[in-house]
Design an enzyme around this catalytic site. Structure first.
Site, PDB file in Angstrom:
ATOM      1  N   ASP A  35      22.617   1.572  17.649  1.00 43.09           N
ATOM      2  CA  ASP A  35      21.346   0.945  17.284  1.00 43.09           C
ATOM      3  C   ASP A  35      21.363  -0.505  17.757  1.00 43.09           C
ATOM      4  O   ASP A  35      22.436  -1.102  17.863  1.00 43.09           O
ATOM      5  CB  ASP A  35      21.128   0.990  15.771  1.00 43.09           C
ATOM      6  N   TYR A 151       1.863   1.631  22.144  1.00 46.12           N
ATOM      7  CA  TYR A 151       2.867   2.577  21.618  1.00 46.12           C
ATOM      8  C   TYR A 151       2.644   4.018  22.103  1.00 46.12           C
ATOM      9  O   TYR A 151       3.582   4.705  22.534  1.00 46.12           O
ATOM     10  CB  TYR A 151       2.809   2.510  20.091  1.00 46.12           C
ATOM     11  N   ASN A 180       3.580  11.232  11.382  1.00 45.23           N
ATOM     12  CA  ASN A 180       3.779  10.286  10.272  1.00 45.23           C
ATOM     13  C   ASN A 180       4.845  10.751   9.272  1.00 45.23           C
ATOM     14  O   ASN A 180       4.532  11.266   8.200  1.00 45.23           O
ATOM     15  CB  ASN A 180       2.441   9.988   9.570  1.00 45.23           C
ATOM     16  N   GLU A 193       6.047  -1.103   7.843  1.00 44.72           N
ATOM     17  CA  GLU A 193       5.926   0.088   6.998  1.00 44.72           C
ATOM     18  C   GLU A 193       4.638   0.854   7.286  1.00 44.72           C
ATOM     19  O   GLU A 193       3.614   0.280   7.590  1.00 44.72           O
ATOM     20  CB  GLU A 193       6.004  -0.304   5.516  1.00 44.72           C
ATOM     21  N   LYS A 194       4.736   2.189   7.158  1.00 41.72           N
ATOM     22  CA  LYS A 194       3.560   3.041   7.317  1.00 41.72           C
ATOM     23  C   LYS A 194       2.888   3.222   5.964  1.00 41.72           C
ATOM     24  O   LYS A 194       3.414   2.803   4.932  1.00 41.72           O
ATOM     25  CB  LYS A 194       3.980   4.374   7.904  1.00 41.72           C
ATOM     26  N   ALA A 195       1.746   3.923   5.985  1.00 44.33           N
ATOM     27  CA  ALA A 195       0.903   3.985   4.783  1.00 44.33           C
ATOM     28  C   ALA A 195       1.616   4.558   3.548  1.00 44.33           C
ATOM     29  O   ALA A 195       1.485   3.985   2.454  1.00 44.33           O
ATOM     30  CB  ALA A 195      -0.378   4.753   5.093  1.00 44.33           C
ATOM     31  N   LYS A 202       2.799  -0.979  -3.073  1.00 39.69           N
ATOM     32  CA  LYS A 202       1.712  -1.719  -3.737  1.00 39.69           C
ATOM     33  C   LYS A 202       1.522  -1.239  -5.170  1.00 39.69           C
ATOM     34  O   LYS A 202       1.269  -2.032  -6.078  1.00 39.69           O
ATOM     35  CB  LYS A 202       0.415  -1.573  -2.929  1.00 39.69           C
ATOM     36  N   ARG A 224      -4.955  11.778   7.514  1.00 37.07           N
ATOM     37  CA  ARG A 224      -3.696  11.979   8.234  1.00 37.07           C
ATOM     38  C   ARG A 224      -3.002  13.216   7.672  1.00 37.07           C
ATOM     39  O   ARG A 224      -3.290  13.636   6.541  1.00 37.07           O
ATOM     40  CB  ARG A 224      -2.716  10.792   8.019  1.00 37.07           C
TER      41      ARG A 224
HETATM   42  O1  GDC Z   1       0.422   2.779   9.280  1.00 36.98           O
HETATM   43  P1  GDC Z   1      -0.044   4.180   9.189  1.00 36.98           P
HETATM   44  O2  GDC Z   1       0.727   5.110   8.332  1.00 36.98           O
HETATM   45  O3  GDC Z   1      -0.107   4.705  10.674  1.00 36.98           O
HETATM   46  O4  GDC Z   1      -1.550   4.109   8.663  1.00 36.98           O
HETATM   47  C1  GDC Z   1      -2.268   5.258   8.300  1.00 36.98           C
HETATM   48  C2  GDC Z   1      -3.617   4.824   7.759  1.00 36.98           C
HETATM   49  O5  GDC Z   1      -3.419   4.213   6.487  1.00 36.98           O
HETATM   50  C3  GDC Z   1      -4.328   3.780   8.646  1.00 36.98           C
HETATM   51  O6  GDC Z   1      -5.688   4.088   8.774  1.00 36.98           O
HETATM   52  C4  GDC Z   1      -4.155   2.491   7.860  1.00 36.98           C
HETATM   53  O7  GDC Z   1      -5.204   1.564   8.061  1.00 36.98           O
HETATM   54  C5  GDC Z   1      -4.183   3.032   6.421  1.00 36.98           C
HETATM   55  N1  GDC Z   1      -3.615   2.100   5.423  1.00 36.98           N
HETATM   56  C6  GDC Z   1      -4.205   1.726   4.255  1.00 36.98           C
HETATM   57  N2  GDC Z   1      -3.488   0.795   3.634  1.00 36.98           N
HETATM   58  C7  GDC Z   1      -1.248  -0.251   4.252  1.00 36.98           C
HETATM   59  O8  GDC Z   1      -1.102  -1.016   3.293  1.00 36.98           O
HETATM   60  C8  GDC Z   1      -2.372   0.604   4.385  1.00 36.98           C
HETATM   61  N3  GDC Z   1      -0.309  -0.200   5.215  1.00 36.98           N
HETATM   62  C9  GDC Z   1      -0.411   0.673   6.288  1.00 36.98           C
HETATM   63  N4  GDC Z   1       0.571   0.721   7.236  1.00 36.98           N
HETATM   64  N5  GDC Z   1      -1.489   1.472   6.472  1.00 36.98           N
HETATM   65  C10 GDC Z   1      -2.454   1.441   5.524  1.00 36.98           C
HETATM   66  C11 GDC Z   1       1.226   6.123  12.864  1.00 36.98           C
HETATM   67  C12 GDC Z   1       1.959   5.103  13.685  1.00 36.98           C
HETATM   68  C13 GDC Z   1       3.387   5.477  13.715  1.00 36.98           C
HETATM   69  C14 GDC Z   1       3.627   6.948  14.066  1.00 36.98           C
HETATM   70  C15 GDC Z   1       2.609   7.875  13.448  1.00 36.98           C
HETATM   71  C16 GDC Z   1       2.550   9.247  14.035  1.00 36.98           C
HETATM   72  O9  GDC Z   1      -0.126   5.815  12.835  1.00 36.98           O
HETATM   73  O10 GDC Z   1       1.788   3.827  13.159  1.00 36.98           O
HETATM   74  O11 GDC Z   1       4.141   4.632  14.486  1.00 36.98           O
HETATM   75  O12 GDC Z   1       3.787   7.192  15.418  1.00 36.98           O
HETATM   76  O13 GDC Z   1       1.328   7.369  13.431  1.00 36.98           O
HETATM   77  O14 GDC Z   1       1.675  10.018  13.324  1.00 36.98           O
HETATM   78  P2  GDC Z   1      -0.924   5.836  11.491  1.00 36.98           P
HETATM   79  O15 GDC Z   1      -0.848   7.157  10.819  1.00 36.98           O
HETATM   80  O16 GDC Z   1      -2.296   5.346  11.796  1.00 36.98           O
END
Ligand code: GDC
Length: 336
Positions: A35, A151, A180, A193-195, A202, A224
């Site tokens: 890594d 990306y 995701n 971080e992802k959602a 939060k 999603r």
């Molecule tokens: O970040 P993400 O999980 O990525 O966001 C999903 C949805 O959740 C978005 O519409 C985002 O605006 C919403 N959301 C609401 N609140 C928050 O506090 C929040 N933080 C985040 N992060 N999102 C929030 C992803 C990529 C990855 C990966 C996957 C494959 O896209 O970022 O790198 O490749 O896809 O599926 P997402 O699902 O758009």
């Protein structure tokens, strides 16, 4: 299940790479783990890992060095994160093309038998993801090419690079398009971080601090499909051992809106219903995305097992204990 092989895992200090190494070690494989992060920031520790290196795999000589005397290679490495990161760091994200390209060249030179590439749902054509209720994306929906800017282009280009190394040089490749992936030992703070992790964090913090409102990016209606990490690892290993060399979705069948996911996390936390401050200027990504899983069921006889509510419970409990341990200090899960 792969056993007693010499396996190089690149990106072993990250979320999916960390879980993959753990599983491969359980099956008595000999692991070389690499890594770019210093070891103290790797997301998991492996007492039995035979070799580990903190090195930059964008450099071809590093790729050459670590892929010597190896049977199989898993490339789980890229500079990535949730929407907040990938929308604002497109050049950074695209440079991961160097990791995959240089690693493939080194694998050819070192006569590696099989190569895995971790692609993403971000490789899909954006025009097919403009509505909230979309059909699950089929593998053919990546073309004509119009992926997520930055990306997604890196992922689509790298998939194609794998394909041509197979056609021209005979390296067996396996390519997963991950939808995701979430779970314990993942990033939950710091901007990548992802959602699922962001919303668990939060809600945990709202509960701890007795707050009544959380910030939500977008209007909460975007959809999603999210896949729990254990299912992701099982799908990955099945794909690796299959004969299928085209890209395949590794995702779940449960399509939810962000609002529905918040409802589930609120239930897990047993907090009273929170007010939602919808932030329409924050990164939102595509309007609706989910995985069509017909192909994966057909070629791997595999389907996701862990329901979103169960996976989120495990994730929430793990994060709750991490946040209690670290408080507001930076933990290693904030570095990606
Ligand atoms: O970040 P993400 O999980 O990525 O966001 C999903 C949805 O959740 C978005 O519409 C985002 O605006 C919403 N959301 C609401 N609140 C928050 O506090 C929040 N933080 C985040 N992060 N999102 C929030 C992803 C990529 C990855 C990966 C996957 C494959 O896209 O970022 O790198 O490749 O896809 O599926 P997402 O699902 O758009």
């Amino acid at each position: 299940m792969i056993k007693n092989k010499k396996i190089l895992v690149v990106g072993a200090g990250g979320f999916i790479g960390g879980h993959l190494v753990k599983k491969l070690l359980e099956n008595k494989n000999l692991i070389t783990a690499v890594d770019i992060k210093p070891k103290e920031y790797w997301f998991q520790d492996y007492e039995n890992a035979i070799n580990h290196y903190s090195t930059d795999m964008k450099e071809i000589n590093n790729c050459r060095k670590v892929s010597k005397n190896i049977d199989y290679v898993f490339n789980m490495a890229c500079n990535m994160g949730g929407m907040g990161f990938i929308e604002n760091n497109k050049a950074e994200c695209m440079q991961s093309v160097l990791i995959n390209t240089n690693l493939l060249i080194a694998c050819k030179e070192n006569e590696i038998k099989k190569y895995f590439f971790s692609s993403s749902a971000c490789a899909y054509n954006k025009s097919k993801q403009q509505d909230v209720f979309v059909e699950g994306l089929k593998e053919i929906d990546a073309y004509p090419a119009d992926p997520e800017d930055g990306y997604g282009w890196e992922k689509l280009f790298s998939e194609r690079m794998c394909r041509h190394f197979m056609e021209d040089y005979g390296i067996e490749v396996r390519i997963a398009r991950y939808h995701n992936i979430y779970g314990p030992f993942g990033t939950y703070d710091g901007g990548r971080e992802k959602a699922p992790a962001a919303l668990c964090r939060k809600i945990i913090n709202a509960k701890k601090n007795d707050e009544e409102i959380i910030e939500v990016w977008g209007d909460g209606k975007q959809t999603r499909s999210f896949l729990y990490i254990d299912d992701c690892i099982e799908g990955t290993l099945r794909l690796f051992e299959s004969n299928y060399s085209e890209p395949v979705n590794i995702g779940s069948d449960e399509q939810v809106s962000i609002n529905q996911m918040i409802d589930i996390i609120e239930n897990i936390s047993q907090i009273k219903k929170l007010k939602r401050d919808y932030q329409l200027d924050k990164p939102k990504g595509v309007r609706g995305r989910s995985s069509n899983n017909d192909l994966v069921k057909k070629v791997l006889n595999w389907s996701f097992k862990i329901r979103l509510k169960d996976g989120l419970k495990k994730t929430y409990d793990w994060m709750n204990s991490e946040i209690s341990k670290h408080g507001s200090n930076i933990s290693r899960f904030t570095k990606s």
